[in-house]
Design an enzyme around this catalytic site. Structure first.
Site, PDB file in Angstrom:
ATOM      1  N   ASP A 263      77.273  53.927  24.180  1.00 22.31           N
ATOM      2  CA  ASP A 263      77.048  55.218  23.522  1.00 22.31           C
ATOM      3  C   ASP A 263      76.399  55.037  22.146  1.00 22.31           C
ATOM      4  OD1 ASP A 263      78.996  55.420  25.547  1.00 22.31           O
ATOM      5  OD2 ASP A 263      79.781  57.268  24.708  1.00 22.31           O
ATOM      6  N   HIS A 265      75.278  58.304  20.502  1.00 25.65           N
ATOM      7  CA  HIS A 265      75.703  59.587  19.919  1.00 25.65           C
ATOM      8  C   HIS A 265      74.942  59.958  18.655  1.00 25.65           C
ATOM      9  CE1 HIS A 265      78.795  60.983  22.583  1.00 25.65           C
ATOM     10  NE2 HIS A 265      79.395  59.802  22.595  1.00 25.65           N
ATOM     11  N   ASP A 292      75.051  58.891  26.842  1.00 19.46           N
ATOM     12  CA  ASP A 292      75.534  59.504  25.598  1.00 19.46           C
ATOM     13  C   ASP A 292      74.635  59.139  24.420  1.00 19.46           C
ATOM     14  OD1 ASP A 292      77.523  60.687  27.039  1.00 19.46           O
ATOM     15  OD2 ASP A 292      79.174  59.908  25.837  1.00 19.46           O
ATOM     16  N   ASP A 295      74.505  64.180  20.601  1.00 16.31           N
ATOM     17  CA  ASP A 295      75.739  64.842  20.155  1.00 16.31           C
ATOM     18  C   ASP A 295      76.473  64.012  19.099  1.00 16.31           C
ATOM     19  OD1 ASP A 295      75.627  67.251  21.492  1.00 16.31           O
ATOM     20  OD2 ASP A 295      76.662  66.518  23.269  1.00 16.31           O
ATOM     21  N   ARG A 296      77.237  64.729  18.279  1.00 13.17           N
ATOM     22  CA  ARG A 296      78.085  64.170  17.224  1.00 13.17           C
ATOM     23  C   ARG A 296      77.282  63.646  16.045  1.00 13.17           C
ATOM     24  NH1 ARG A 296      83.203  64.277  19.388  1.00 13.17           N
ATOM     25  NH2 ARG A 296      83.394  63.947  21.626  1.00 13.17           N
ATOM     26  N   ASN A 324      77.954  61.661  30.081  1.00 19.26           N
ATOM     27  CA  ASN A 324      78.543  63.004  30.183  1.00 19.26           C
ATOM     28  C   ASN A 324      78.040  63.950  29.093  1.00 19.26           C
ATOM     29  OD1 ASN A 324      80.200  61.353  28.366  1.00 19.26           O
ATOM     30  ND2 ASN A 324      81.521  63.139  28.226  1.00 19.26           N
ATOM     31  N   HIS A 325      77.396  63.409  28.035  1.00 19.20           N
ATOM     32  CA  HIS A 325      76.853  64.277  26.985  1.00 19.20           C
ATOM     33  C   HIS A 325      75.383  64.624  27.210  1.00 19.20           C
ATOM     34  CE1 HIS A 325      79.977  64.835  23.855  1.00 19.20           C
ATOM     35  NE2 HIS A 325      80.536  63.828  24.505  1.00 19.20           N
ATOM     36  N   HIS A 376      78.108  55.042  33.232  1.00 14.56           N
ATOM     37  CA  HIS A 376      78.588  55.503  31.932  1.00 14.56           C
ATOM     38  C   HIS A 376      80.109  55.572  31.830  1.00 14.56           C
ATOM     39  CE1 HIS A 376      78.806  57.558  28.129  1.00 14.56           C
ATOM     40  NE2 HIS A 376      79.589  58.465  28.682  1.00 14.56           N
ATOM     41  N   ARG A 445      91.428  63.684  29.135  1.00 20.25           N
ATOM     42  CA  ARG A 445      90.120  64.281  28.851  1.00 20.25           C
ATOM     43  C   ARG A 445      89.973  65.642  29.515  1.00 20.25           C
ATOM     44  NH1 ARG A 445      86.149  60.841  26.659  1.00 20.25           N
ATOM     45  NH2 ARG A 445      86.546  58.623  26.875  1.00 20.25           N
ATOM     46  N   HIS A 472      81.507  55.108  27.261  1.00 22.83           N
ATOM     47  CA  HIS A 472      82.311  56.336  27.298  1.00 22.83           C
ATOM     48  C   HIS A 472      83.500  56.344  26.344  1.00 22.83           C
ATOM     49  CE1 HIS A 472      83.440  60.141  28.966  1.00 22.83           C
ATOM     50  NE2 HIS A 472      84.462  59.717  29.665  1.00 22.83           N
ATOM     51  N   ASP A 649      73.437  82.880  22.381  1.00 25.38           N
ATOM     52  CA  ASP A 649      72.281  82.870  21.487  1.00 25.38           C
ATOM     53  C   ASP A 649      71.090  82.246  22.207  1.00 25.38           C
ATOM     54  OD1 ASP A 649      70.665  83.014  19.262  1.00 25.38           O
ATOM     55  OD2 ASP A 649      71.512  81.221  18.317  1.00 25.38           O
ATOM     56  N   ASP A 651      67.893  82.748  22.112  1.00 19.86           N
ATOM     57  CA  ASP A 651      66.686  82.406  21.362  1.00 19.86           C
ATOM     58  C   ASP A 651      66.950  81.367  20.276  1.00 19.86           C
ATOM     59  OD1 ASP A 651      68.201  83.921  19.687  1.00 19.86           O
ATOM     60  OD2 ASP A 651      66.627  85.354  19.159  1.00 19.86           O
ATOM     61  N   SER A 653      68.476  81.513  17.531  1.00 20.31           N
ATOM     62  CA  SER A 653      68.216  82.034  16.189  1.00 20.31           C
ATOM     63  C   SER A 653      69.332  81.691  15.213  1.00 20.31           C
ATOM     64  CB  SER A 653      68.055  83.557  16.258  1.00 20.31           C
ATOM     65  OG  SER A 653      69.263  84.162  16.685  1.00 20.31           O
ATOM     66  N   GLU A 660      77.928  91.005  20.263  1.00 21.51           N
ATOM     67  CA  GLU A 660      78.112  89.671  20.842  1.00 21.51           C
ATOM     68  C   GLU A 660      79.373  89.007  20.292  1.00 21.51           C
ATOM     69  OE1 GLU A 660      73.546  88.198  21.776  1.00 21.51           O
ATOM     70  OE2 GLU A 660      74.314  88.108  19.725  1.00 21.51           O
ATOM     71  N   ASP A 689      80.291  89.308   7.962  1.00 22.79           N
ATOM     72  CA  ASP A 689      78.899  89.745   7.784  1.00 22.79           C
ATOM     73  C   ASP A 689      78.651  89.976   6.293  1.00 22.79           C
ATOM     74  OD1 ASP A 689      76.356  90.720   8.073  1.00 22.79           O
ATOM     75  OD2 ASP A 689      76.984  92.700   8.790  1.00 22.79           O
ATOM     76  N   ASN A 691      75.967  89.785   4.294  1.00 17.71           N
ATOM     77  CA  ASN A 691      74.830  90.588   3.818  1.00 17.71           C
ATOM     78  C   ASN A 691      74.737  91.954   4.505  1.00 17.71           C
ATOM     79  OD1 ASN A 691      74.050  89.808   6.350  1.00 17.71           O
ATOM     80  ND2 ASN A 691      72.252  88.642   5.685  1.00 17.71           N
ATOM     81  N   ASP A 693      73.974  93.063   7.455  1.00 17.21           N
ATOM     82  CA  ASP A 693      72.780  93.396   8.232  1.00 17.21           C
ATOM     83  C   ASP A 693      73.090  93.609   9.709  1.00 17.21           C
ATOM     84  OD1 ASP A 693      73.393  90.839   8.960  1.00 17.21           O
ATOM     85  OD2 ASP A 693      71.363  90.037   8.745  1.00 17.21           O
ATOM     86  N   GLU A 700      77.774  80.719   8.639  1.00 17.79           N
ATOM     87  CA  GLU A 700      78.691  81.510   7.816  1.00 17.79           C
ATOM     88  C   GLU A 700      80.007  81.731   8.544  1.00 17.79           C
ATOM     89  OE1 GLU A 700      75.504  84.175   5.249  1.00 17.79           O
ATOM     90  OE2 GLU A 700      76.468  85.029   7.023  1.00 17.79           O
TER      91      GLU A 700
END
Length: 714
Positions: A263, A265, A292, A295-296, A324-325, A376, A445, A472, A649, A651, A653, A660, A689, A691, A693, A700
């Site tokens: 790994d 990672h 792997d 991630d992390r 697995n990642h 793995h 796990r 792993h 999410d 897109d 963003s 949501e 929230d 600001n 909007d 945040e």
């Protein structure tokens, strides 16, 4: 140990001579004084009668006693046997050795406890992820059944249900169907223009090693590869992986050696160390990277681009196994999707879509010269190489995805995921070896299997292998043998849990006998060499901090349990009872008795935990009064909540709408089987929230989860 010149003591032989000399002088003076007394007594006896004679006799007897007594007092002490310098040195060495071993034992006990904390928290997170996906599977199955009955779009108006609808459709057998063609067109690098201000590395086809070397140097100074070049690498790598079998077979007849890495990672520094120490892949220096890659760590896309580029340059010298990642669902939780969104903004969407497909084409195992099996995770009692070779691996874009074949007609059922194939995939990517015999579910796990030495022996004998190499699991030294040296774990990401927590390692099999040679390392940003005690202190502090946060998320449940056990309502519990309560509520199997002084407040005698004095509580959003159960449930499952948000999410963003957010919290309530009040969730959403909007920024949101010292609960 105090015998040197600096101790202020004289040589033992010198002290002995002086003592003997003083004793002899004292004895001589005493004898002379007694002789004078005897002469005086004799004179008095001559002038006196018989009566005086008897008195003189008594005096004479008394004088003898006195003389013997004085002689004993003034006699010099018998000389002690003198120790030679060699014996003193040996005794000193033994004393130092005992002290050193005690220190080492204490440090090892601390290290083991710290390691247990990290692994317990890591695996608890993986359990949550698998439980969440099991929950998704139930939702998908219900959607499939409901749609089969009504033909409607039950729940599709929900943001989460809309996101899940994609997974309700099994992957098609035709790997180049219309959907895939559309995806390849949408993610083509031709669609992306390079800005004039771009100062990162440039790539052209065909790729070569000098271009890869320049790309690596650019990554070392934190330059980001342009998305056009990322897409180019992914498209070229996909062509190569698609042409490869599910199980790769390698011969070392030419190279006479092969290197296996575990790994990484997203630890780009560790990859650089490996390539520096062991050289670039070539026909004479082949590599296997055992899953792997992402991630992390913070440079997952850099690790991936370098490895894929090396495959493109020379596909016969470097082999990649899927871990697995290499799974979109795991990436949502463990940081890779977040990294892509941060580095590539809007263009992260096509990269993510293409990666999901590329990961599904990675080979799942490698066989070296017919006698070393590299995978793995591990194996189970059902693992069969012949079955693995026939698995259409591209259909498993997420290995976590359970089969969806209930309520389907025969035509659709042929396109559904085969249960046995899915189990084979899950086992080789999620399983762990254990010392106990047999094979049983990997409950720690939450997925895959535990397999004992007998399972390993049976698998190796059945297929004619002599060694199983897997990754792993993080190992303190970077590698570890088990099962009578027939199972080898290799882990190449150093500082996995925290800086200084573990070494990374890779193994090089050399010669016809393939003798393993291990190389260990630890990536460091500083040149200062810290001691083991210093490193352990930093790692231990980090582990304890994470554990305290975990306990704080169970604050209400723990205190209810403490109150039930504390029959006298004294506000304190014996450490043993406190430990039993904590393990029962949190489900974490840790040495709580030893950890109690670090995570709780003890009484002055150290025998009791003063649980009423623990004021750390979870809080979400603003400082208004907050409901205990809801807040702690959200805090405890904040990673799951983040996964839900990233799932919705589409897109990338980094923002979710109020609708949501509320939808995700309602789903979380169903998942945890604790319905959350919509009105209260809306209040929390408004406080997050900042600001105003109407959207919640994911960063945040995560910052809004915090621990406070003073209770603000009602």
């Amino acid at each position: 140990m105090g015998c040197g010149p600096s101790s202020g003591r004289q040589n033992p032989s010198t002290e002995l001579k002086k003592s003997t000399s003083r004793g002899a002088t004292s004895s001589t003076n005493s004898t002379s004084h007694n002789h004078k007394n005897n002469n005086n007594n004799n004179n008095s006896t001559t002038t006196s009668g018989t009566k005086k004679s008897s008195t003189s006799s008594n005096k004479h007897h008394s004088t003898k006693k006195s003389r013997r007594s004085n002689s004993k007092k003034n006699r010099s002490p018998s000389p002690q046997p003198q120790l030679s310098e060699d014996k003193i040195s040996i005794k000193s060495a033994i004393l130092i050795q005992k002290w050193y071993r005690r220190c080492e034992a204490r440090l090892e006990a601390r290290r083991r406890a710290t390691w247990q904390i990290f692994t317990a928290l890591e695996y608890a997170g993986e359990q949550d992820q698998l439980k969440l996906y099991d929950f998704f599977a139930d939702v998908i199955r219900a959607m499939a059944e409901e749609n089969g009955k009504t033909g409607g779009d039950n729940g599709r108006n929900s943001p989460l249900m809309s996101a899940l609808s994609h997974y309700a459709k099994p992957s098609l057998m035709d790997s180049e169907g219309e959907t895939v063609k559309k995806m390849l067109e949408d993610t083509s690098p031709v669609n992306v223009d390079i800005d004039r201000n771009y100062k990162g590395p440039t790539l052209t086809l065909p790729l070569d090693k000098p271009q890869v070397a320049k790309m690596i140097e650019a990554f070392k100074v934190n330059k980001v590869l342009h998305p056009k070049y990322v897409l180019m690498i992914l498209h070229e790598a996909r062509k190569i992986f698609k042409a490869m079998p599910s199980v790769s077979r390698i011969s070392t007849s030419i190279s006479n050696q092969i290197t296996i890495c575990g790994d990484l990672h997203g630890k780009f520094d560790d990859l650089c160390i490996i390539l520096y120490k062991n050289g670039y892949p070539s026909v004479d220096n082949p590599y296997i990277f055992n899953g792997d890659f992402v991630d992390r760590g913070g440079q997952s896309i850099e690790v991936l681009c370098v490895l894929f580029a090396l495959v493109i340059v020379d596909p016969m010298s470097i082999y990649l196994n899927r871990g697995n990642h290499e799974d979109h669902i795991m990436n949502l939780r463990y940081g890779f999707i977040k990294e892509l969104s941060t580095k590539y903004k809007d263009l992260s969407t096509p990269i993510t879509r293409l990666l999901e497909d590329v990961f599904s084409w990675l080979p799942i195992a490698t066989i070296i010269d017919r006698d070393i099996f590299v995978v793995h995770g591990g194996i189970s009692d059902q693992t069969d190489v012949a079955k693995l070779e026939k698995i259409p691996r591209h259909r498993f874009q997420s290995v976590l995805r359970p089969p969806v074949n209930k309520g389907m007609d025969s035509e659709k059922e042929n396109q559904a995921v085969n249960v046995d194939e899915w189990k084979q995939m899950l086992d080789i990517m999620w399983s762990d070896p254990k010392q106990n015999k047999g094979c049983w579910p990997n409950v720690f796990r939450g997925g895959g299997s535990y397999f004992g030495a007998d399972i390993t022996a049976s698998f190796l004998e059945k297929h004619g292998f002599r060694l199983l190499v897997r990754s792993h699991e993080c190992k303190f030294e970077g590698y570890e043998f088990s099962h009578n040296n027939t199972c080898l774990t290799v882990f190449s990401a150093s500082n996995y849990y925290e800086t200084g927590s573990n070494r990374g390692a890779y193994v090089k099999f050399i010669g016809k006998s393939k003798q393993p040679h291990f190389v260990q390392y630890m990536a460091s940003k500083t040149h200062r060499k810290s001691t083991l005690r210093e490193r352990l202190g930093v790692v231990e502090e980090s582990a304890v901090k994470e554990l305290k946060e975990k306990l704080s998320s169970f604050h209400t449940e723990l205190h209810k349990e403490f109150d039930n056990v504390d029959l006298e309502k004294s506000g304190k519990l014996p450490i043993l009872k406190w430990s039993e309560c904590v393990e029962r509520i949190t489900g974490l199997n840790l040495p709580w008795i030893a950890l109690a002084p670090k995570v709780s407040i003890l009484s002055e005698d150290g025998k009791y935990v003063m649980y009423k004095e623990d004021r750390k509580i979870a809080q979400v959003g603003g400082t208004h009064a907050q409901e205990k159960d809801i807040v702690e449930s959200l805090y405890r499952h904040k990673s799951t909540l983040e996964t839900l948000f990233r799932f919705m999410d589409k897109d990338n963003s980094g923002q979710v709408s109020m609708k949501e957010f509320i939808d995700a919290c309602e789903v979380l309530g169903k998942y945890t089987k604790r319905p959350l009040q919509t009105d209260y969730i809306s209040q929390i959403a408004e406080s997050i929230d900042f600001n105003k909007d109407g959207f919640i920024d994911l960063n945040e949101l995560l910052e809004a989860f915090r621990l406070v010292d003073r209770p603000l609960l009602r």
